[in-house]
Scaffold this active site. Structure first.
Site, mmCIF file in Angstrom:
data_model
loop_
_atom_site.group_PDB
_atom_site.id
_atom_site.type_symbol
_atom_site.label_atom_id
_atom_site.label_comp_id
_atom_site.label_asym_id
_atom_site.label_seq_id
_atom_site.Cartn_x
_atom_site.Cartn_y
_atom_site.Cartn_z
ATOM 1 N N ARG B 259 55.613 27.041 86.496
ATOM 2 C CA ARG B 259 55.104 25.895 85.920
ATOM 3 C C ARG B 259 56.225 25.090 84.983
ATOM 4 O O ARG B 259 56.745 25.582 84.203
ATOM 5 C CB ARG B 259 54.007 26.039 84.701
ATOM 6 N N HIS B 263 51.968 22.678 79.445
ATOM 7 C CA HIS B 263 50.657 23.329 80.023
ATOM 8 C C HIS B 263 49.817 21.872 80.485
ATOM 9 O O HIS B 263 49.110 21.788 81.353
ATOM 10 C CB HIS B 263 49.845 23.792 78.869
ATOM 11 N N TYR B 272 58.625 27.180 73.524
ATOM 12 C CA TYR B 272 58.437 28.475 74.081
ATOM 13 C C TYR B 272 58.841 28.952 75.365
ATOM 14 O O TYR B 272 58.951 30.375 75.600
ATOM 15 C CB TYR B 272 56.933 28.758 73.910
HETATM 16 C C1 LIG Z 1 37.915 31.505 77.930
HETATM 17 C C2 LIG Z 1 38.766 30.351 77.485
HETATM 18 N N1 LIG Z 1 39.793 30.752 76.647
HETATM 19 C C3 LIG Z 1 40.841 29.940 76.242
HETATM 20 C C4 LIG Z 1 41.037 28.680 76.905
HETATM 21 C C5 LIG Z 1 42.124 27.630 76.526
HETATM 22 N N2 LIG Z 1 43.112 27.707 77.628
HETATM 23 C C6 LIG Z 1 42.994 26.637 78.273
HETATM 24 S S1 LIG Z 1 44.287 26.982 79.594
HETATM 25 C C7 LIG Z 1 44.623 28.213 79.210
HETATM 26 C C8 LIG Z 1 46.068 29.040 79.730
HETATM 27 C C9 LIG Z 1 45.536 29.339 81.201
HETATM 28 O O1 LIG Z 1 46.525 29.696 81.861
HETATM 29 P P1 LIG Z 1 46.625 30.281 83.279
HETATM 30 O O2 LIG Z 1 45.386 30.886 83.348
HETATM 31 O O3 LIG Z 1 47.892 30.964 83.569
HETATM 32 O O4 LIG Z 1 46.468 29.023 83.949
HETATM 33 P P2 LIG Z 1 47.827 27.866 83.990
HETATM 34 O O5 LIG Z 1 47.413 26.858 82.823
HETATM 35 O O6 LIG Z 1 48.983 28.349 83.750
HETATM 36 O O7 LIG Z 1 47.588 26.999 85.408
HETATM 37 C C10 LIG Z 1 44.106 28.469 77.961
HETATM 38 C C11 LIG Z 1 44.313 29.862 76.971
HETATM 39 C C12 LIG Z 1 40.038 28.629 77.818
HETATM 40 N N3 LIG Z 1 40.070 27.325 78.300
HETATM 41 N N4 LIG Z 1 39.125 29.331 78.162
#
Ligand SMILES: Cc1ncc(C[n+]2csc(CCOP(=O)(O)OP(=O)(O)O)c2C)c(N)n1
Ligand SMILES: Cc1ncc(C[n+]2csc(CCOP(=O)(O)OP(=O)(O)O)c2C)c(N)n1
Ligand SMILES: [Mg+2]
Ligand SMILES: [Mg+2]
Lengths: 324, 372, 324, 372
Positions: B259, B263, B272
Site C-alpha cells: 500500500r 490507509h 508509521y
Molecule cells: C471488525 C473491524 N475492526 C476494525 C475495523 C477498522 N479497520 C478498517 S480497515 C482496517 C485495516 C484493514 O487492514 P487490511 O485487512 O490489511 O486491509 P487494507 O486496508 O490494508 O487493504 C481496520 C482495522 C474494521 N473495519 N472492522
C-alpha cells in the site's frame, strides 16, 4: 390434524417446507444424523439427504456467515444455533450483516433466511443453556424476531418465517418443546408474522407475554379468575416488527398492565412494551405498568426456578396492578 | 503449488517466463487502461476529499496490478465478495466510474441510496459485486455460502473474495476457510497482502511464515504470488478458478504487494511506515512493470501512459461532475429497504420526519469529519 | 486545570492512571505509534513503551479475550475497540465472559478491565462508523456501561472505570471528541460511577440524555427557555448500573419527561427509562413519556443529520409534553 | 518437532522408548491412581445422573491418559484454562473429589454457588483452574492474556489451555493462537482430538491434515502426540512448557485420542459413531497401556487395578454423600457476585424475592432435563 409437541411441530414444519421448496436447506451443529440435540431436525437428513440437512463445524460465525451467502444467492437457509446462548459468536454476522444487507445495498442483495434457536430456562442449563436474548436482537432494525408458544404457531410461524423475504430469528422456547401438545394441521400453512394472539380475553388486567411465559401467565390468570379478576392474556409471538397498535389496544382495554419475560429486566423486551404504553396511552393507565422478569443477574443453575418468573410472581403482579 | 516463493510471470525488465498467457493486444491494453483508470479515480477522489466534496476515499496506489490481474480470471456470472481496496476489479468488469462516483457522493443515484460510506460499492450488473460492509472479514464466510449455492445447483460458477492481510485475523477468515475446506466449495480466497492494516505491520499482525500458509489450517492449498505482477496474479487466480469450477475446491492466494499511500484519504502513513520500505516498493510499481512488458511486446510507446491516463481522468472528471450535480437521496430513503415491505412503525416514523421537516425546517448538516 | 477537548481528556486520563498504576496497560488496533485513529492514545507508547501501549492484530475477539485473561491475572487492561460498530466480534467475550466471570466462579475469578470505544454519529461514517450500541450492553448484568459528555467527566469517569473491580464498557461520544472543551483537573481524580449529573435544573420538563445528546438537549432547553419552559436536563453518564432513584426523582420533579438518544428507538436504552417511570412513578406523570431517538433503521450516511436527534426534534418533544 | 506422526513413548506392549522420563515409582502410581480416580468419578456421576441426583456429567473414558500426562508437566503456580473434558488434570493437582461433587450437585459449598452446570469447575487452589464456561473456545485467548501477564511481570509461569477438536473451529482458537504467536506468549495449547464434537466427526470439522498443523497459520509450532500414551503427552507438554518458561513462545499440541462414550451422560453415540471405530480405540485404552508399562517396570501386579479403583470409588462415594447432604445455595446467591458490590437495583430485587417467598411460598422446582 396431528397432536404434536412443540418440537415435533417444528420438525414437521421443516419437513413440510423442505418438501415444498427445494431451495430450503437446513444446517447447524449436530442437526444431521443426530437430529439435533432436541431432535428438532430428526430424520431430515434421512428424508432429504446430506445436501439438504447437514452438520457444520463448530462455528456459529461460519453457520450464519455462510447462510447469508446462500440466502443472497438463491437458497433459503434455515440455520440452527444449538442454544441461543451460543449465538453470540455470530452476533456480528446477524446484527451487522444479515440485518443490514438490504439497506446498505439498496435492495440489490437480501438475506431471506431463518435462524432457529432454542432459548430460555427450565432444563437446569445454568448460565449458558438458559438465556433469553430476544432484546439484543429486537434492538436491531432489519431483523424479524419470532417466538411461538404453541405447536400450531410453531409450525405456522416457522413456515412463514422461511418464506419471508427478510432474515428472521426464530426463537423456540425449549421449556415447551415437550411440555405442550396441540393440534397441528398437516401440510403447508402459515401464521402471519407481526400479529399478536389473544390467548384469552379479560377486562381487568392485561398480561403481555410470549414463549414459555404464556403457559405461566395462563396459570396465573386462572388463579386470578378465582378471585374474580379477568385477565386479558396476549401472546406477542412476533416481537419484531411488533404489532404496536395491537399492544396499545390491549393495554387500553384494561388500563392495567403486566409484562412477563424470562430475560433480565433492565433493557429487556418488556421495557419496550412499557415505553410504548407510556408514550402513547399513558392517559388510559390506572396503575403502574409492572414487569415480571428474570432478575438482573446471570442465569443461575440450582435456583433457576427462583429466577424464572412463575405463577406466584405473575399472580402477585396481577393482584398489585388490579388493586392499585 | 505451495506457499513458498511468490510466483511471477513478468520479470523486472518486462520479459515474461513460460507462464505468459499470451493475451491479445486488446486485452492487454484494456488491463493497462484499467489500472490507469483506478489511478485516475483515486487521484480525483483525493482532490475531491481535500476540497471537501466527498468525505473519504481509499487509495489503491501500488495494488492496482493485483486487482486487474485477478479480475481477468472471472466470468461475468461469477460473484465477487470484495473488500474496499479492490475496486479495480469492478472497473475491469465494466462498472462505470459514474456509478462509483454516485456512491462516493452518496447521492440519490447511488445504488446504496447514500446510506453507505464512500467506496462501499454494491452492484449486481455487469457482475455481482456484493455490497461492501465495513466490518472486516464478515464477507468471507458469505462468499463460501454463495459458492455452496452454486455447488448445490450444480453450476460451474465461482465466488471470489478479497481481503487484506489484516483481514486474515478476522473471525470470518477462520470460519470461511474452514467451512470451504470441508465443503470443497468453489471459492477463491484472495488475500491482498499490502504490508499494513492501517498502521499495523504484518509482523504485528501474525507470526505465520506467510499469509498463504494459513491455508494449511483448513486443508485449503495456499499460493503466494507477486501481487505487483498482473500476469502472475492472473495465472494464480485462473488456476484457482479452474480448480473451483472443476469441483476441486477452494484455494487461498496471497498476493504480495504494498500500500503505497495512506490507509485512506485521512491517514498519514509517515507516522508509521518506514521510508525505505516505500522506496523499495516504489521500484516495483505494477503499472511500470506492466508497461515494460507491453513495451517488450511492442504494444506500448512513450506517451501512451499520459494519453490514456488523460482519457481516464476525463472520464472520471465527467463522472464526478454528474455525481456532484445529482440530488441527495430523499428523506424516505432512511426508511425504505429496512425490510422488503415498510412496516407500520417505520411508516409512522417516516411520516413524523416529513412532518417535522415541514413544521420546523430541515435538519442542519453536521460538520464532523471522518478521522481515517 | 487545563482546558482540554474531550479526546484530550481521555488521553490525559489514560496517561495519568498509567503513571499511577504500572499494572494498567493499553492496547487495541492502531493505538500504538499511530496513537489511535482519533488520537486518544497519542504519545502513550512514547511515554510508557511498547509493553504498556501496543497495537494488536485485527481481532476484537482477541483483544477482549486476552484482556479478560490479563485482568484475571493481575493486570488492569484498557482495551480500545476502534469503533463501537466493530465491537460485535467480541460480543461473546464481553457478554458471555467478562460480564459473567465473577458470578460463575463465585468470585474466584474477576475481570477488572475497561473497554474504551468511540460511538455515535456525526462524522459521516454511515452504517458502520456511527452506531450507538449501549442498549445491547445495558441488558447484560455484570457489566458497567459509562458514557461521558464533558472533558471533566471523561477523565474522571475513565479513571474510576479503570480502578473499578468490574468490567466497564466506556463509550466515548466521538461527535464530542473535538467539539467540546472544558476545564480538566490535573492528576488523578475520579467521578463516581452510578451517579447522574444534573446539567441544568428546571421545573417544567425533564430531559434524560447522555453522551453527544447532552449538548443537543441543552440547545433545545435554551430554545425552550425562550418560551418560558424550564427544562431539567439530566446527563445519565453511568447507564449501568443506573441511579434509578435519581431518575425517578428527576421524573417526578416535573411530571413531563423526554428521553433522548441516538440509537434506534425500539428496545433502545430510552425504553428502560420510560419503563422505570411507568413502573414506579406513573401516577406523577402529567404527559406521555416521549422518546426522541434514532429511527428504527440502520444508520444512514448522507442523511445522518436527519437520523440523529437534533435540537428541532428535542424541542418539538419538549413542547409536546409541556403542552399536553 | 513438527506436525506429522504422533509421538509415542510407551509401546503397545508396555515397553518404552528412549524418551522415558524415568519417573519415580510413587509418581507413576499416583498417575495411575489419578486415571482410575477419573474413572471412578465418571462411573459414579453416571449412576447419579441415571438416578436423577445430578443433571448432567461429562464422561472421560478413553481420554484419561492425556489429562494426567499433561497435568504432570505443570507446576502449582501455573494456570490451567480448561475445557470440560479434562478434569483429571484438576484431580492430579490435588483438587478433592468432594469439591468437584459440590459442583456436580450445585450446592451451597460449590465454589460457583450452584450457578453453573455440573462439570463447570472453578478453583484457585491448589492450582489455578479457571472457571469453565460453556461457550466453546472463549477461554483460549483468555489463557493468552493470562500468559501475557506472566510475561509482563517477568515470571516464568505458564498458562495451559485445553480444548477439543471441535474447539479448533471456534473464534477463540483463531484469535488466541494468533495473538500468542505474535506475542510469543508463555502459553501451551493442548487440543484433545477425541474424534468427535458431539456428533460431528473430524472430517466434517475441518479439512486440515491434522489439528497440530493448524499452528502453521499462526507461527506456532504444532506437535502431534499419541493421546493414549500418558508419557508421550507428558513429554510433549513438558517440552512445550519448558519452551514457554524460557521465553520461546507457545506450542500447539494435538493429543490424538478417542471419546469412548457419549458426549455427555444424556447422549447416545450409537446414533453416529461407527462400532468399528469404538472397537479399534478400545484396544488402545490408556489405562491398559499404562498398566502394561507399570507391569514391565515391576510396579504393578494383577489385582492392583481392582483394589485401587475400589479405593477411588469409596473416596468418590464419600464425596457424593457429603455433597448430597449439603444444602442448596441460599436465595441470596442469585444476586451476589454479579458485581463486587451489590448495586441498589439488585438489593431491591433480592428483597422482593425474599418477600415474595415469605408471602407466597417458595418457587416450585422445575422438571426439565438437560438434553445433551
Ligand atoms: C471488525 C473491524 N475492526 C476494525 C475495523 C477498522 N479497520 C478498517 S480497515 C482496517 C485495516 C484493514 O487492514 P487490511 O485487512 O490489511 O486491509 P487494507 O486496508 O490494508 O487493504 C481496520 C482495522 C474494521 N473495519 N472492522
Ligand atoms: C460456542 C458453542 N457452540 C456450541 C456449543 C455446544 N457444544 C457443547 S460441546 C460441543 C462439542 C465440543 O466438541 P469438542 O471441542 O471436540 O470437545 P469434546 O466434547 O469432544 O471433548 C458443542 C457443539 C457450545 N458449548 N459452545
Ligand atoms: Mg493491508
Ligand atoms: Mg472432541
Amino acid at each position: 390434524m396431528a397432536n404434536l409437541t412443540l418440537v415435533q411441530a417444528v420438525n414437521d414444519g421443516l419437513a413440510t417446507v423442505m418438501r415444498d421448496d427445494p431451495s430450503v436447506i437446513v444446517f447447524g451443529e449436530d442437526v444431521g444424523p443426530k437430529g439435533g440435540v432436541f431432535l428438532a431436525t430428526e430424520n431430515l437428513t434421512k428424508e432429504f439427504g446430506e445436501q439438504r440437512c447437514f452438520d457444520t463445524p463448530l462455528s456459529e460465525d461460519g453457520i450464519i456467515g455462510t447462510a447469508i451467502g446462500m440466502a443472497m444467492n438463491g437458497l433459503r437457509p434455515v440455520a440452527e444455533i444449538q442454544f441461543q446462548d451460543f449465538i453470540f459468536p455470530a452476533f456480528d454476522q446477524i446484527v451487522s450483516e444479515a440485518a443490514k444487507l438490504r439497506y446498505r445495498s439498496g435492495g440489490q442483495y437480501t438475506a431471506p433466511m431463518v435462524i432457529r434457536t432454542p432459548y430460555g430456562g427450565g432444563i437446569r442449563g445454568g448460565l449458558y443453556h438458559s438465556q433469553s436474548g430476544e432484546a439484543y436482537f429486537c434492538h436491531t432494525p432489519g431483523l424479524k424476531v419470532v417466538i411461538p408458544s404453541t405447536p400450531h404457531d410453531a409450525k405456522g410461524l416457522l413456515i412463514a418465517a422461511i418464506q419471508d423475504p427478510d432474515p428472521v430469528l426464530f426463537m423456540e422456547p425449549k421449556a415447551l418443546y415437550r411440555s405442550v401438545k396441540g393440534e397441528v394441521p398437516e401440510g403447508l400453512y402459515t401464521v402471519d408474522l407481526s400479529t399478536l394472539r389473544t390467548v384469552q380475553a379479560g377486562d381487568d388486567v392485561t398480561v403481555f407475554c410470549y414463549g414459555a411465559m404464556v403457559p405461566v401467565a395462563m396459570k396465573a390468570a386462572a388463579k386470578a379468575a378465582e378471585q374474580g379478576i379477568g385477565v386479558h392474556v396476549v401472546d406477542l409471538r412476533t416481537l419484531l416488527p411488533l404489532d404496536e397498535e395491537g399492544v396499545l389496544e390491549a393495554a387500553k382495554r384494561t388500563g392495567r398492565v403486566v409484562v412477563v419475560h424470562e430475560a433480565p429486566r433492565f433493557c429487556g423486551y418488556g421495557s419496550e412494551i412499557s415505553a410504548l404504553i407510556a408514550e402513547n396511552v399513558i392517559e388510559y393507565m390506572e396503575a403502574p405498568v409492572k414487569r415480571v422478569t428474570g432478575f438482573d443477574t446471570p442465569f443461575p443453575n440450582t435456583l433457576e426456578h427462583h429466577y424464572m418468573p412463575d405463577e406466584r410472581r405473575v399472580l402477585d403482579a396481577i393482584e398489585q396492578v388490579h388493586s392499585f | 503449488m505451495e506457499a513458498t516463493e511468490a510466483m511471477t510471470v513478468i520479470g523486472a525488465d518486462g520479459g515474461s517466463n513460460g507462464y505468459d498467457p499470451g493475451l491479445s493486444k486488446e486485452e492487454l491494453l484494456y488491463c493497462y487502461r484499467t489500472m490507469l483508470l483506478v489511478r485516475a479515480f483515486d487521484d480525483t477522489c483525493m482532490k475531491l476529499q481535500r476540497s471537501g466534496r466527498i468525505g473519504f476515499s481509499i487509495p489503491n496506489l501500488g495494488v492496482e496490478g493485483m486487482q486487474v490481474g485477478a479480475a481477468t480470471a472471472l466470468r461475468k456470472d461469477d460473484w465477487i465478495f470484495p473488500c474496499y481496496r479492490n475496486f479495480g476489479m469492478a472497473l475491469y468488469h465494466g462498472v462505470k466510474p459514474v456509478e462509483m462516483m454516485h456512491n462516493m457522493y452518496g447521492n440519490a443515484q447511488d445504488s446504496a441510496r447514500g446510506r453507505q460510506m464512500p467506496v462501499h460499492f454494491s452492484f449486481v450488473d455487469p457482475i455481482h459485486w456484493v455490497s461492501i460492509s465495513s466490518p472486516i472479514g464478515t464477507h468471507i464466510p458469505q462468499a463460501v455460502g454463495a459458492a455452496r449455492a452454486f455447488q448445490v445447483r450444480g453450476e460451474d460458477r465461482v465466488a471470489l473474495t478479497t481481503f487484506g492481510d489484516g483481514g486474515t485475523s478476522s473471525l470470518g477468515f477462520h470460519s470461511g476457510l474452514n467451512f470451504a475446506g470441508v465443503w470443497k466449495a468453489p471459492v477463491v480466497f484472495l488475500c491482498q497482502n499490502n504490508g499494513y492494516a492501517i498502521s499495523c505491520s504484518s509482523e504485528k499482525q501474525t507470526a505465520s511464515e506467510s499469509y498463504a500458509i494459513k491455508g494449511k489450517a483448513y486443508g485449503v492449498p495456499g499460493v503466494k504470488v507477486d501481487g505487483n505482477d498482473l500476469l502472475a496474479v492472473r495465472r494464480a487466480v485462473c488456476e484457482a478458478v479452474d480448480k473451483a469450477r472443476a469441483g476441486d475446491g477452494p484455494t487461498l492466494i496471497e498476493a504480495e504487494t504494498f500500500r503505497m499511500g495512506g490507509h485512506s484519504t485521512s491517514d498519514d502513513p509517515t507516522r508509521y511506515v518506514p521510508k525505505e520500505l516505500v522506496e523499495k516498493w516504489a521500484a516495483k510499481d505494477p503499472v511500470d512493470r506492466f508497461e515494460r512488458y507491453l513495451g517488450k511486446r511492442g504494444i506500448w510507446k512513450q506517451g501512451d501512459r499520459e494519453r490514456i491516463y488523460g482519457e481516464c481522468m476525463q472520464e472520471v472528471a465527467d463522472a464526478a461532475k454528474v455525481a456532484q450535480s445529482t440530488d441527495a437521496p430523499g428523506l424516505e430513503t432512511i426508511f425504505s429497504d429496512v425490510y422488503a415491505e415498510l412496516p407500520e412503525h417505520l411508516r409512522r416514523q417516516g411520516r413524523a420526519a416529513f412532518d417535522l421537516a415541514a413544521r420546523r425546517g430541515d435538519a442542519a448538516a453536521g460538520g464532523g469529519a471522518f478521522p481515517l
